[in-house]
Design a protein around this motif. Structure first.
Motif, PDB file in Angstrom:
ATOM      1  N   ALA A  68     -23.762  24.297  -8.853  1.00 35.54           N
ATOM      2  CA  ALA A  68     -24.352  25.186  -9.866  1.00 35.54           C
ATOM      3  C   ALA A  68     -24.034  26.654  -9.642  1.00 35.54           C
ATOM      4  CB  ALA A  68     -25.868  24.987  -9.914  1.00 35.54           C
ATOM      5  N   SER A  69     -23.479  27.008  -8.499  1.00 30.65           N
ATOM      6  CA  SER A  69     -23.146  28.406  -8.203  1.00 30.65           C
ATOM      7  C   SER A  69     -21.847  28.806  -8.899  1.00 30.65           C
ATOM      8  CB  SER A  69     -22.977  28.620  -6.696  1.00 30.65           C
ATOM      9  OG  SER A  69     -24.167  28.331  -6.034  1.00 30.65           O
ATOM     10  N   ALA A  70     -21.804  30.054  -9.346  1.00 30.29           N
ATOM     11  CA  ALA A  70     -20.603  30.571 -10.001  1.00 30.29           C
ATOM     12  C   ALA A  70     -20.576  32.085  -9.824  1.00 30.29           C
ATOM     13  CB  ALA A  70     -20.605  30.207 -11.483  1.00 30.29           C
ATOM     14  N   THR A  71     -19.502  32.676 -10.277  1.00 29.94           N
ATOM     15  CA  THR A  71     -19.366  34.131 -10.281  1.00 29.94           C
ATOM     16  C   THR A  71     -18.910  34.548 -11.662  1.00 29.94           C
ATOM     17  OG1 THR A  71     -18.804  34.213  -7.932  1.00 29.94           O
ATOM     18  CG2 THR A  71     -18.151  36.103  -9.267  1.00 29.94           C
ATOM     19  N   LEU A  72     -19.548  35.593 -12.186  1.00 30.88           N
ATOM     20  CA  LEU A  72     -19.118  36.198 -13.446  1.00 30.88           C
ATOM     21  C   LEU A  72     -18.547  37.565 -13.104  1.00 30.88           C
ATOM     22  CD1 LEU A  72     -19.047  36.125 -16.583  1.00 30.88           C
ATOM     23  CD2 LEU A  72     -21.231  37.362 -16.497  1.00 30.88           C
ATOM     24  N   LEU A  73     -17.288  37.777 -13.448  1.00 31.71           N
ATOM     25  CA  LEU A  73     -16.614  39.052 -13.194  1.00 31.71           C
ATOM     26  C   LEU A  73     -16.391  39.764 -14.514  1.00 31.71           C
ATOM     27  CD1 LEU A  73     -15.119  40.983 -11.238  1.00 31.71           C
ATOM     28  CD2 LEU A  73     -13.045  39.666 -11.732  1.00 31.71           C
ATOM     29  N   CYS A  74     -16.891  40.979 -14.612  1.00 33.20           N
ATOM     30  CA  CYS A  74     -16.672  41.828 -15.793  1.00 33.20           C
ATOM     31  C   CYS A  74     -15.962  43.088 -15.320  1.00 33.20           C
ATOM     32  CB  CYS A  74     -18.001  42.213 -16.442  1.00 33.20           C
ATOM     33  SG  CYS A  74     -18.993  40.814 -16.963  1.00 33.20           S
TER      34      CYS A  74
END
Length: 142
Positions: A68-74
């Motif tokens: 369920a872990s993720a990374t959102l990069l903006c």
């Protein structure tokens, strides 16, 4: 210059898209551009039917079911003025479906439709809701 948590939130709220990075079963990262909206302190991204795709059973859903872990990069890039560069990396965890109330789902749906005109007259296959665990960011403006 390192961004404060409040500045990270401001940049993410203003970003028009991000890159969602999930871990697949082989242990490698799958990175895909995504539309998203911030609702309070959560991030919501749709599984839409607007853009062409073979199926709505996307790899990111399979990956998130596994981890369920993720990374959102903006980020924002300006090739002519590097003082305007910035990036924010949000470490997120998908909320399970039973942890997303109908009211939260409706609020996320409305936020996505408000942010993206393309979503105003279509249905979503699903909306993924993420808790934000931490954020780190940088800006060229000092």
């Amino acid at each position: 210059m390192r961004l404060s948590t409040d500045d990270c939130w401001s940049h993410v709220r203003a970003a028009d898209h991000g890159v969602l990075c999930t871990l697949n079963e082989k242990g490698t990262v799958d990175a895909v551009p995504v539309c998203f909206a911030v609702v309070g302190k959560v991030v919501a991204t749709p599984i839409d039917t607007v853009k062409p795709k073979r199926t709505t059973e996307l790899g990111r859903l399979h990956n998130l079911a596994h981890d369920a872990s993720a990374t959102l990069l903006c980020d924002h890039w300006d090739r002519y003025d590097w003082s305007r560069l910035w990036w924010v990396r949000a470490h997120v965890a998908r909320r399970s479906a039973h942890d997303v109330s109908n009211a939260m789902r409706e609020e996320c749906d409305a936020a996505l439709r408000g942010k993206y005109a393309q979503y105003r007259h279509t249905e979503f296959s699903d909306i993924i809701v993420f808790n934000v665990k931490s954020m780190v960011g940088w800006s060229g403006l000092g």
